[in-house]
Design an enzyme around this catalytic site. Structure first.
Site, PDB file in Angstrom:
ATOM      1  N   MET B 100     -10.191  -4.707   2.662  1.00 16.48           N
ATOM      2  CA  MET B 100      -9.321  -3.551   2.421  1.00 16.48           C
ATOM      3  C   MET B 100      -8.189  -3.549   3.446  1.00 16.48           C
ATOM      4  O   MET B 100      -8.277  -2.899   4.474  1.00 16.48           O
ATOM      5  CB  MET B 100     -10.131  -2.257   2.536  1.00 16.48           C
ATOM      6  CG  MET B 100     -11.359  -2.220   1.643  1.00 16.48           C
ATOM      7  SD  MET B 100     -12.289  -0.702   1.821  1.00 16.48           S
ATOM      8  CE  MET B 100     -12.842  -0.833   3.515  1.00 16.48           C
ATOM      9  N   ASP B 101      -7.156  -4.255   3.138  1.00 18.12           N
ATOM     10  CA  ASP B 101      -6.085  -4.473   4.101  1.00 18.12           C
ATOM     11  C   ASP B 101      -4.833  -3.726   3.664  1.00 18.12           C
ATOM     12  O   ASP B 101      -4.557  -3.603   2.473  1.00 18.12           O
ATOM     13  CB  ASP B 101      -5.810  -5.987   4.200  1.00 18.12           C
ATOM     14  CG  ASP B 101      -5.041  -6.370   5.436  1.00 18.12           C
ATOM     15  OD1 ASP B 101      -4.621  -7.529   5.530  1.00 18.12           O
ATOM     16  OD2 ASP B 101      -4.872  -5.507   6.317  1.00 18.12           O
ATOM     17  N   GLY B 102      -4.069  -3.245   4.637  1.00 23.55           N
ATOM     18  CA  GLY B 102      -2.762  -2.691   4.307  1.00 23.55           C
ATOM     19  C   GLY B 102      -2.607  -1.195   4.480  1.00 23.55           C
ATOM     20  O   GLY B 102      -1.582  -0.649   4.090  1.00 23.55           O
ATOM     21  N   THR B 273      -6.383  -7.335  -0.327  1.00 20.10           N
ATOM     22  CA  THR B 273      -5.139  -6.626  -0.622  1.00 20.10           C
ATOM     23  C   THR B 273      -4.106  -6.880   0.466  1.00 20.10           C
ATOM     24  O   THR B 273      -4.406  -7.522   1.487  1.00 20.10           O
ATOM     25  CB  THR B 273      -5.399  -5.113  -0.739  1.00 20.10           C
ATOM     26  OG1 THR B 273      -6.032  -4.654   0.467  1.00 20.10           O
ATOM     27  CG2 THR B 273      -6.298  -4.791  -1.918  1.00 20.10           C
TER      28      THR B 273
END
Lengths: 224, 326
Positions: B100-102, B273
């Site tokens: 779960m990046d960003g 992501t």
């Protein structure tokens, strides 16, 4: 150029790749060169690894771009067999194998390129061997010591054990995946921590321009 | 190499705010009904062809003429309708992993504080959990906090730990009620004591839940997972339960943190992501055969449409090969 690129990718991806390979990359080579201290890895599943002609073309492309260290990986170890028969390198000026015949240094187009060949057995089996090595060493230490030492391992311990087991090489910066599956298919897990992974499609569709573009995209990415 | 920027599970901005903020939408999972008996196949061909919904009791429904039949049919169709028509149930991944990046980038792009990004990321996570349960995906592993994230400023780390604790408390009853087994993997010794206690409690209480598995990687490192597996094996060797030359790949795999999940130890699909194309030390061993799907959406923007696209991409590749790579 960006708008032209957008149009070309819509209507003529092959043409775009040709343009990349013949014109644009020449201008960009200066940019590539300083950042191209990288290891590239190519994944083939069993059948694709037999396409030696394409693999040779791939190596020539990588050499032209300036890659100095390349890892070729296929799950079944087909490439290692071809390496043993030197079929991969019959056109190379200089071929120099290291002691375990897993790494070879070639002179292609006047540039030196070192190729390491890996397969699935270099991943999980090697880690199991490394664990075996650590445990054996721990047992010996406990036999010699009056107080039994608890096993507490660090990354460094395992890295050294992996080197002893024969798979402690550098981490590739960029991983180009060829084949139908968008997986790393068991590439040595220890060496994959921060590797950029780019899917390139089937090996039979491999184009020099696509490789150049992949490396260009890689060199422009922000690392975090 | 720089450390991963995000991949953290961030929620509301402070514990006090948690009390004052309106309640976040709870997970609301559909009630699963048993499939209709075979003699009713002509009426419910679609329902039975795709097999029993996971986690349901395969006992036969009541007879065709009873009032309950109509209710069962309606509910079954509702459950089927919940799966988008572009997805095939039989080729959905069983286990999905997500980096779960960003969150921070999302907030920065919108001119918002980082806490807003983390809160939005939490909403995305809740939605993805809900959709995963609804569509029959059995396990979801999310990368919430990496071992490298400990190097962030202490204030930020403390803030994150507090938020994570708040989320577990807030959703404790929901996990129990909805049959969600929660598992926290990673180096829990580094977590604050109250969080360790809460994490242990929620894992103990939900250990026998079978409807859905949620694995949250906190203070997790793929390399450390491998090192700890070596350590566990070394302990067995020391205790004379094992000889060094008996160490095999499968034995090694059993000692990884994800192996508690006997049915779904390895993800079928791994999504990241924010446009980054790396595993960033997440499930290095376990992801050997995971389909990798990288999307440019930042995690707070990753919603149902993006999830469907990722699942469709997975299904397209599976159909192309003709069989699941295993």
């Amino acid at each position: 150029m960006d708008s032209d690129y957008g149009i070309l990718t819509t209507f003529a991806p092959c043409l775009l790749q040709s343009i990349w390979s013949s014109i644009i990359w020449r201008f960009c080579m200066g940019v590539f060169w300083c950042s191209l201290q990288l290891l590239l890895r190519v994944v083939h599943i069993g059948e694709e690894a037999k396409n030696i002609r394409k693999i040779k073309k791939l190596l020539h492309s990588l050499s032209k771009i300036g890659a100095m260290n390349v890892i070729l990986y296929d799950t079944k170890g087909v490439l290692k067999k071809y390496m043993a028969s030197s079929e991969l390198f019959c056109n190379a000026r200089t071929t120099c194998f290291d002691a375990d015949r897993r790494t070879v240094t070639l002179l292609l187009h006047g540039d030196q390129i070192t190729i390491e060949l890996l397969s699935f057995s270099d991943n999980k089996e090697i880690i199991s061997k490394a664990a075996n090595f650590l445990c054996s060493r721990q047992l010996k230490s406990n036999l010699l010591a009056s107080n039994k030492i608890e096993a507490v391992y660090t990354d460094t311990d395992l890295l050294n054990a992996l080197k002893m087991a024969g798979c402690g090489g550098l981490q590739p910066d960029l991983l180009l995946v060829y084949g139908p599956a968008r997986c790393h298919l068991g590439f040595p897990a220890w060496r994959l921590r921060y590797t950029e992974i780019m899917y390139m499609g089937p090996l039979k569709s491999m184009k020099h321009g696509a490789i150049v573009k992949a490396i260009y995209d890689f060199s422009n990415r922000n690392k975090n | 190499m720089a450390m991963p920027s995000s991949g953290c599970l961030f929620f509301s901005s402070s514990p006090a705010t948690l009390l004052l903020r309106p309640a976040l939408p709870h997970l609301s999972l559909p009630t699963r009904r048993p499939p209709r008996p075979r003699q009713q196949i002509s009426l419910h061909r679609r329902a039975t062809r795709q097999g029993n919904p996971p986690g349901t009791n395969p006992a036969a429904a009541s007879s065709q003429s009873s009032p309950a039949t109509h209710e069962t049919l309606t509910d079954e169709l509702k459950w089927e309708e919940a799966l988008p028509s572009c997805l095939l149930r039989e080729s959905l991944p069983r286990h999905v992993a997500i980096i779960m990046d960003g969150n921070s980038r999302w907030a920065r792009d919108k001119g918002l504080p980082v806490s807003a990004g983390h809160e939005a990321g939490y909403r995305s996570l809740k939605e993805i959990i809900r959709l995963s349960c609804l569509w029959g995906i059995r396990a979801l592993t999310v990368f919430a906090f990496s071992s490298e994230n400990w190097f962030r400023p202490k204030a930020e780390v403390d803030f994150l730990m507090t938020l994570f604790q708040g989320v577990l408390k807030e959703n404790f009853d929901i996990f129990v009620r909805e049959g969600i087994k929660v598992r926290i993997i990673g180096d829990s010794a580094k977590l604050p004591k109250p969080l360790q206690k809460l994490a242990k409690e929620i894992q103990d209480v939900t250990v026998n839940k079978t409807r859905f598995e949620l694995i949250v990687a906190v203070s997790y490192s793929g390399r450390q997972d491998i090192v700890l597996a070596c350590q566990k094996i070394a302990q067995k060797v020391k205790d004379r339960l094992l000889e060094p030359d008996e160490i095999t790949e499968s034995l090694f795999a059993q000692e990884l943190e994800t192996n508690h999940s006997r049915d779904f130890p390895y993800p079928d699909l791994l999504i990241r992501t924010s446009g980054e194309l790396r595993l960033s030390n997440f499930l290095l061993w376990q992801s050997a055969y995971s389909e990798l799907y990288f999307t440019k959406s930042n995690w707070p923007d990753f919603g149902e449409a993006d999830y469907i696209e990722a699942l469709q991409s997975f299904q397209r590749r599976q159909r192309r090969f003709g069989q699941r790579i295993s």
